[in-house]
Structures are given as structure tokens and as C-alpha cells.
Design a protein around this motif. Structure first.
Motif, PDB file in Angstrom:
ATOM      1  N   THR A 128       0.872  -1.160   0.000  1.00 37.25           N
ATOM      2  CA  THR A 128       0.000   0.000   0.000  1.00 37.25           C
ATOM      3  C   THR A 128       0.922   1.226   0.000  1.00 37.25           C
ATOM      4  OG1 THR A 128      -1.653   1.249   1.238  1.00 37.25           O
ATOM      5  CG2 THR A 128      -0.172  -0.072   2.534  1.00 37.25           C
ATOM      6  N   VAL A 129       0.378   2.400  -0.320  1.00 38.98           N
ATOM      7  CA  VAL A 129       1.265   3.570  -0.371  1.00 38.98           C
ATOM      8  C   VAL A 129       1.299   4.362   0.929  1.00 38.98           C
ATOM      9  CG1 VAL A 129       1.250   3.995  -2.846  1.00 38.98           C
ATOM     10  CG2 VAL A 129      -0.588   4.899  -1.452  1.00 38.98           C
ATOM     11  N   THR A 130       0.394   4.069   1.853  1.00 41.87           N
ATOM     12  CA  THR A 130       0.367   4.901   3.061  1.00 41.87           C
ATOM     13  C   THR A 130       0.843   4.129   4.297  1.00 41.87           C
ATOM     14  OG1 THR A 130      -1.923   4.377   3.579  1.00 41.87           O
ATOM     15  CG2 THR A 130      -1.537   6.263   2.137  1.00 41.87           C
TER      16      THR A 130
ATOM     17  N   THR B 144      12.055  10.315   7.022  1.00 42.02           N
ATOM     18  CA  THR B 144      12.540  10.675   5.684  1.00 42.02           C
ATOM     19  C   THR B 144      12.009  12.018   5.206  1.00 42.02           C
ATOM     20  OG1 THR B 144      10.752   9.454   4.579  1.00 42.02           O
ATOM     21  CG2 THR B 144      12.831   8.270   4.914  1.00 42.02           C
ATOM     22  N   HIS B 145      10.699  12.264   5.414  1.00 43.71           N
ATOM     23  CA  HIS B 145      10.155  13.568   5.013  1.00 43.71           C
ATOM     24  C   HIS B 145       8.821  13.843   5.681  1.00 43.71           C
ATOM     25  CE1 HIS B 145       8.326  10.836   2.078  1.00 43.71           C
ATOM     26  NE2 HIS B 145       7.441  11.770   1.773  1.00 43.71           N
ATOM     27  N   ALA B 146       8.295  15.053   5.437  1.00 46.17           N
ATOM     28  CA  ALA B 146       7.172  15.549   6.237  1.00 46.17           C
ATOM     29  C   ALA B 146       5.799  15.032   5.830  1.00 46.17           C
ATOM     30  CB  ALA B 146       7.166  17.087   6.183  1.00 46.17           C
TER      31      ALA B 146
ATOM     32  N   ILE C 117       2.368  13.286   5.525  1.00 43.29           N
ATOM     33  CA  ILE C 117       1.648  12.626   6.615  1.00 43.29           C
ATOM     34  C   ILE C 117       1.723  11.100   6.532  1.00 43.29           C
ATOM     35  CG2 ILE C 117      -0.725  12.304   7.503  1.00 43.29           C
ATOM     36  CD1 ILE C 117       0.740  14.844   8.485  1.00 43.29           C
ATOM     37  N   ASP C 118       1.839  10.571   5.301  1.00 42.49           N
ATOM     38  CA  ASP C 118       1.931   9.103   5.197  1.00 42.49           C
ATOM     39  C   ASP C 118       3.294   8.590   5.681  1.00 42.49           C
ATOM     40  OD1 ASP C 118       2.828  10.343   2.684  1.00 42.49           O
ATOM     41  OD2 ASP C 118       3.112   8.313   1.936  1.00 42.49           O
ATOM     42  N   HIS C 119       4.173   9.519   6.112  1.00 44.01           N
ATOM     43  CA  HIS C 119       5.469   9.133   6.700  1.00 44.01           C
ATOM     44  C   HIS C 119       5.616   9.649   8.139  1.00 44.01           C
ATOM     45  CE1 HIS C 119       7.204   7.686   2.842  1.00 44.01           C
ATOM     46  NE2 HIS C 119       6.190   8.401   2.416  1.00 44.01           N
ATOM     47  N   SER C 120       4.918  10.759   8.448  1.00 44.58           N
ATOM     48  CA  SER C 120       5.114  11.394   9.762  1.00 44.58           C
ATOM     49  C   SER C 120       3.859  11.411  10.628  1.00 44.58           C
ATOM     50  CB  SER C 120       5.548  12.855   9.552  1.00 44.58           C
ATOM     51  OG  SER C 120       4.458  13.612   9.021  1.00 44.58           O
TER      52      SER C 120
ATOM     53  N   GLY D  79      13.156   6.383   0.984  1.00 45.29           N
ATOM     54  CA  GLY D  79      12.090   7.338   1.258  1.00 45.29           C
ATOM     55  C   GLY D  79      11.284   7.465  -0.019  1.00 45.29           C
ATOM     56  N   ASP D  80      10.623   8.597  -0.238  1.00 49.94           N
ATOM     57  CA  ASP D  80       9.952   8.815  -1.515  1.00 49.94           C
ATOM     58  C   ASP D  80      10.962   9.499  -2.420  1.00 49.94           C
ATOM     59  OD1 ASP D  80       7.801   7.784  -0.256  1.00 49.94           O
ATOM     60  OD2 ASP D  80       6.511   9.540  -0.442  1.00 49.94           O
ATOM     61  N   LEU D  81      11.147   8.945  -3.620  1.00 47.27           N
ATOM     62  CA  LEU D  81      12.143   9.502  -4.534  1.00 47.27           C
ATOM     63  C   LEU D  81      11.499  10.452  -5.526  1.00 47.27           C
ATOM     64  CD1 LEU D  81      14.339   6.419  -5.485  1.00 47.27           C
ATOM     65  CD2 LEU D  81      15.044   8.370  -4.099  1.00 47.27           C
TER      66      LEU D  81
ATOM     67  N   ALA E  59       5.520  14.125  -7.921  1.00 51.10           N
ATOM     68  CA  ALA E  59       6.662  14.296  -7.027  1.00 51.10           C
ATOM     69  C   ALA E  59       7.423  12.985  -6.874  1.00 51.10           C
ATOM     70  CB  ALA E  59       6.177  14.770  -5.663  1.00 51.10           C
ATOM     71  N   HIS E  60       6.961  11.956  -7.594  1.00 51.74           N
ATOM     72  CA  HIS E  60       7.610  10.640  -7.501  1.00 51.74           C
ATOM     73  C   HIS E  60       8.263  10.254  -8.824  1.00 51.74           C
ATOM     74  CE1 HIS E  60       5.940   9.250  -3.638  1.00 51.74           C
ATOM     75  NE2 HIS E  60       4.920  10.020  -3.941  1.00 51.74           N
ATOM     76  N   ALA E  61       9.397   9.610  -8.721  1.00 55.82           N
ATOM     77  CA  ALA E  61      10.051   9.079  -9.917  1.00 55.82           C
ATOM     78  C   ALA E  61       9.148   8.036 -10.552  1.00 55.82           C
ATOM     79  CB  ALA E  61      11.371   8.437  -9.521  1.00 55.82           C
TER      80      ALA E  61
ATOM     81  N   VAL F 175       8.810  -1.404  -1.452  1.00 56.82           N
ATOM     82  CA  VAL F 175       7.770  -0.923  -0.541  1.00 56.82           C
ATOM     83  C   VAL F 175       7.039   0.276  -1.160  1.00 56.82           C
ATOM     84  CG1 VAL F 175       9.019  -1.716   1.507  1.00 56.82           C
ATOM     85  CG2 VAL F 175       9.423   0.600   0.665  1.00 56.82           C
ATOM     86  N   HIS F 176       6.112   0.875  -0.382  1.00 60.64           N
ATOM     87  CA  HIS F 176       5.435   2.114  -0.757  1.00 60.64           C
ATOM     88  C   HIS F 176       4.877   2.058  -2.175  1.00 60.64           C
ATOM     89  CE1 HIS F 176       4.680   6.427  -1.249  1.00 60.64           C
ATOM     90  NE2 HIS F 176       4.913   6.605   0.034  1.00 60.64           N
ATOM     91  N   GLY F 177       3.963   1.098  -2.378  1.00 61.75           N
ATOM     92  CA  GLY F 177       3.298   0.994  -3.675  1.00 61.75           C
ATOM     93  C   GLY F 177       2.088   0.098  -3.497  1.00 61.75           C
TER      94      GLY F 177
HETATM   95 ZN   LIG Z   1       4.912   8.646   0.697  1.00 56.52          ZN
END
Ligand SMILES: [Zn+2]
Ligand SMILES: [Zn+2]
Length: 547
Positions: free
Chosen positions: A11-13, A60-62, A64-67, A186-188, A406-408, A430-432
Motif C-alpha cells: 500500500t502507499v500509506t 525521511t520527510h514531512a 503525513i503518510d510518513h510522519s 524514502g519517496d524519490l 513528485a515521484h520518480a 515498498v510504498h506501492g
Molecule cells: Zn509517501
């Protein structure tokens, strides 16, 4: 060392990885799950995160799905450090507060409903106070700075080029006298995106966590995307209509402002009102202006020439609810940029309610739309969507501009991966969404001959034993809820058969056309997939015969 995948897998979140080295435990990311009730239930059970025992969280970054679960952990006794870049800290300050505010509003709404039904009050996942308290634990670091932590662990943050302050995390640890290195992508970001720098290439690792949001897609180029946006704006101007852009408050909004600025600077569009209708986006834009050291060379040059690409005279920032409402009384053609990016919350819902049913309006989707969100339903071609309890017809022009991502994309991800030199690199994809992660992991195996794994939620496994890891080493805690398939109702059967019919015909048409154009031999792998589909159909057929 051991790992447990607490979120952001298949999942992405909800990105969260729990690492254990002897008695030491820590997290990389601590994100909130979003998109549907079943997934969001997980936000309430943070027991497995063991908040009291964590000396630190690496962020990794701000986004919400990471913080987003950090305040929840603080509420439950976390007292360690949250290590991240300075821009991430600045952004978290407004984003966590905003997230808490959303939680409070939702709890209030559901309490009102519960009271009428005579049920208990609902408490929010966390409060604004919890969010503010959590900021005390943040410890910002610089890109490239080597940071020593407990247990002899060292970490370094490198620019991931995804959003302001976003990072790839490199982590070194000693295992049985040998130094080992973990890398979290993280998210690239997408190379060439405005404002931020391109993702940093990393060349060494023993184990890599690789994001896969767009692991099955190719974005159009930046120039093409700009041309598409220009055409949409010109059409809207001709019809005296509006262009509505749901955008994530951080990065997507600033990226669109930058691009519109480019079009205005080149005199390609006239001076029309551009509304930024999102208090969070307004605060985020201020933070961007404070962190210019994170910008790429192009943006720095503009700044040095005295031009701030985030300041345009055409922009009308609307803070108050009244000002937001007034936008819909402005009948001139214009552009409205508002959050949330997936249209499942925030002021964008009001704008969609006003414009989705108008044939002349243009809705421009520029960011990732998770399963189960309003934005995803619009992209998937829904005839109507439900907003504020009302069924709204979708008659407006719907455009999806992948080039703003914002993603590669798949190419970007594989290019980035190709810089690693270790032939024994172990890759966790991951993250997909599940099928996307599986597709990318297959490509990683085929092209790079690496051991690629798509972990399951709450899967626990030892690290650094990729070769010949016995299956038994992978375990699941007992409290992991087994996900059941949704019940299939017989009422759905006619609709499902119709869709199957339609898809089959469409596929035949496309394959025939590809064959005529002589393209089919290039895609021999499609043959295998078709055979597989056929095999499944035959299986089903014989099962039906038996029953
Ligand atoms: Zn993300
Ligand atoms: Zn992100």
C-alpha cells in the motif's frame, strides 16, 4: 538484526519500519494510513510500535503518510528523538498541527452523530496539543552530516528530491564484526522537477528499501506537461471557465505556482486570478521561502536575479472560510488550487461540488490518487461522486498530468537503482500498491538479478541473511489481523460480467491494432500474461463444472 514491516507495504500509506538490534529498537518513518476504513483502523493500534521503548525515529520527510503517527506515539509515551532535516521539521510543524486539527474535527463530527444515536463520544486519534508536544522531540540535522546514535549506529541524510527537506537515509551498523549498510529511499523525486534538486545517487548498500509508487508507469516530460497545462488554460479562457487543481499543500502546490509563473513570464497566458485556497499550502509556501538552500540551481538563479518564483502578482491567497466561499462568486475565468490533493478532505471538496457538474470546467489531477479516495474515483471515470452527502455528476473535463508527479516513474526508479554496485544487494520493494510493487520487484529481479522482496504487513524477518533464508525465519505476530477478501455478492455478478466483456473486447481491439502496427513482437511478455489469464478462465470453468 531484525525488521518488522509496520506499514507502507503493499500500500502507499502508513510507512513505518521497525528495526531491532539486540534490545535496541527504532523506527524509520511513522506514517498514517489513509484510504478506506479497514486501512485506517491500523492507525489506532500502535502497540506494535512500542512507543515507550523507542530511543529515536528516523524521518525521511514531512508527508503525513510518513510522519502522521508521531503525535499518536508521543501521546502513548514516546520520549525519544525524531531525527530529520531542518526543512522537514519546519514542514512538520504546520503539517502535524493541521493533521491533528483534521482528527479533532472528524471526532467532533462523529461525536455529534453518536450523541444522536445515544452512543459514546469519539476521541480523536490525537489532538492539536499532542501534535505541538511532539515537536519538542524533533532534532534537525543537515544533509550529508554523519550522525552517531545508540548502539554504534550511524546515519546520514541525503537529498531525495521529492519534496522540500525530503531525504534518503543511509544507516551503518556493525553485525558480527562486519560493517553493514542499510539504505531507505524514502519517496524519490522525479529528476528535473522544479524547485528541488534531483535525487542523490547512492552506490553502496547491503539492504535497500525501495519505494514503488509509480513502479509501473512512465511520466510525460516536463515540457509536454507544461504544454498540456497551457492548452487546458487556453480552453478554459475561451469558455470563460475555471480550472480546478486539487494539489497536495506541500510541493505540488508550489510546483504548480512555479510552472504558472513560467507561463506568465513567457507571456503565454494573460494575467488571470490564481487562487491558492488552502491555509496549509499558504504556510507551506512561507516555509519554502525560508528554506531556499534546499532549492535547485535553476531556482537559485531566479532568486539571485531578484525574482521569487513563488511570488506572482496574480496569486490570491485565501485564508478565511469567507474568502474561500467568495471565490465561487467570482465569475471570471481563473485557476483554483486547493487541498487536499486526493480530494477526500479540505476546501477542494467545495470547489469540486461547484464545478464537477459543469461541462465547461476543467479538473486537473496532478498528484497520486490512492485507492478509495474521491480523486481516484474521478480519475477512474466515475459518472458521479458523493460530496457532502450529495451525488454530484461528473461532466467537467478531467485531465491527468503525470508529469507534475513528485515521484520518480519506473524509469527514474530503475535508473536510481542502477547506481548500486553490490551484486548481493537485497531489495525490499515498498510504498506501492500491491500489484505495482510486485511488478517492479519482478523487473528488479529480471534486469539486475537482485534478490527483490515485496514484504507483507507485520512480516518479521532477520536481516543480512538473504541467501538461503529459511522460510520459517519469516514470522507474523499473533495479533496481526488476517485480512479477509471482501464478500462477493451475487447481485454484483451481472455488472462484473459486463465489465469483463467490455475489458475483453477492448483488449482484443488494442492487441489487433498493435499487431497491425507491427509492435506486437516487441512485447512478447504479453503473450505469457494472456496465457495466464486464459489458464485462470479454464480453471474457473472446470471448477464450475464440478460444483
Ligand atoms: Zn509517501
Ligand atoms: Zn511523500
Amino acid at each position: 538484526m531484525r525488521v518488522e514491516f509496520l506499514g507502507g507495504v503493499r500500500t502507499v500509506t502508513g510507512s513505518a519500519t521497525l528495526l531491532e538490534k539486540g534490545p535496541l529498537r527504532w523506527l524509520v518513518d511513522c506514517g498514517m494510513f489513509q484510504g478506506g476504513r479497514e486501512l485506517e483502523e491500523r492507525n489506532w493500534n500502535t502497540g506494535p510500535y512500542q512507543p515507550r521503548k523507542l530511543p529515536f525515529i528516523l524521518l525521511t520527510h514531512a508527508h503525513i503518510d510518513h510522519s502522521g503517527l508521531i503525535p499518536k506515539l508521543v501521546k502513548e509515551g514516546f520520549q525519544g528523538k525524531v531525527i530529520c532535516t531542518k526543512a522537514t521539521y519546519d514542514l512538520c510543524e504546520v503539517m502535524l498541527r493541521d493533521s491533528a486539527h483534521v482528527q479533532e474535527m472528524e471526532a467532533e463530527w462523529s461525536t455529534r452523530k453518536n450523541r444522536r444515536a445515544g452512543v459514546d463520544e469519539t476521541s480523536p486519534l490525537y489532538s492539536v496539543e499532542d501534535a505541538e508536544k511532539s515537536l519538542r522531540y524533533f532534532q534537525p540535522v543537515r544533509y550529508g552530516e554523519m550522525v552517531s546514535l545508540d548502539g554504534g549506529i550511524k546515519v546520514r541524510f541525503q537529498d531525495a528530491g521529492h519534496i522540500l527537506g525530503s531525504a534518503i537515509i543511509e544507516l551503518w551498523t556493525e553485525e558480527e564484526g562486519e560493517e553493514k549498510k542499510l539504505v531507505f529511499s524514502g519517496d524519490l523525486g522525479s529528476p528535473g522537477a522544479p524547485l528541488v534538486r534531483d535525487p542523490t545517487f547512492i552506490t553502496e548498500a547491503d539492504v535497500l528499501w525501495l519505494e514503488s509508487t509509480y513502479g509501473n508507469r512512465f511520466h510525460r516530460s516536463r515540457e509536454e506537461t507544461e504544454r498540456e497545462l497551457l492548452k487546458i488554460i487556453q480552453d478554459a479562457l475561451r469558455d470563460e471557465a475555471k480550472v480546478i487543481i486539487p494539489a497536495f499543500a506541500v510541493e505540488r502546490t508550489q510546483d504548480v505556482i512555479y510552472t504558472l509563473g513560467e507561463l506568465i513570464r513567457r507571456n503565454l497566458i494573460p494575467r488571470i486570478p490564481i487562487y491558492i485556497d488552502s491555509p496549509l499550502a499558504i504556510s507551506a509556501t512561507e516555509i519554502f521561502k525560508r528554506n531556499t538552500d534546499c532549492f535547485d540551481q535553476e531556482t537559485k538563479t531566479l532568486l539571485s536575479e531578484g525574482q521569487n518564483p513563488l511570488e506572482l502578482p496574480e496569486i490570491l491567497y485565501t485564508q478565511s472560510t469567507e474568502a474561500s466561499r467568495a471565490i465561487n462568486e467570482d465569475s471570471r475565468p481563473g485557476i483554483i488550487i486547493s487541498a487536499s490533493g486526493m480530494a477526500d478532505a479540505g476546501r477542494i471538496k467545495h470547489h469540486l461540488k461547484h464545478h464537477l457538474w459543469r461541462e465547461t470546467s476543467h479538473i486537473v489531477i496532478i498528484g497520486y490518487q490512492a485507492e478509495g479516495t474521491v480523486g481516484r474515483r474521478i480519475v477512474d471515470g466515475a459518472k458521479t461522486v458523493r460530496l457532502f452527502g450529495e451525488e454530484i455528476a461528473v461532466k467537467a473535463h478531467i485531465h491527468t498530468l503525470g508529469g507534475f508527479s513528485a515521484h520518480a516513474d519506473q524509469k527514474g526508479l530503475l535508473d536510481w537503482l542502477s547506481h548500486f554496485g553490490n551484486p548481493n544487494l537485497e531489495v525490499f520493494v515498498v510504498h506501492g500498491e500491491e500489484k505495482v510493487s510486485l511488478e517492479l520487484s519482478q523487473l528488479v529481479k529480471d534486469r539486475f538479478h537482485l534478490n527483490a522482496i515485496v514484504p507483507q504487513w507485520r512480516e518479521r524477518r532477520p536481516l543480512f541473511r538473504a541467501q538461503g533464508t529459511p522460510e520459517e525465519a519469516i514470522t507474523f505476530p499473533e495479533d496481526r489481523k488476517v485480512e479477509t477478501e471482501p464478500a462477493f455478492s451475487l447481485e454484483d455478478l451481472p455488472a462484473l460480467l459486463r465489465t469483463l466483456d467490455r475489458n475483453y473486447k477492448k483488449l482484443r481491439r488494442k492487441l489487433r491494432r498493435a499487431k497491425e502496427k507491427g509492435r506486437l513482437h516487441l512485447e512478447a511478455r504479453w503473450g505469457g500474461r494472456l496465457e495466464e489469464i486464459n489458464r485462470r478462465l479454464e480453471e474457473l470453468d472446470s471448477e464450475l463444472d464440478k460444483s
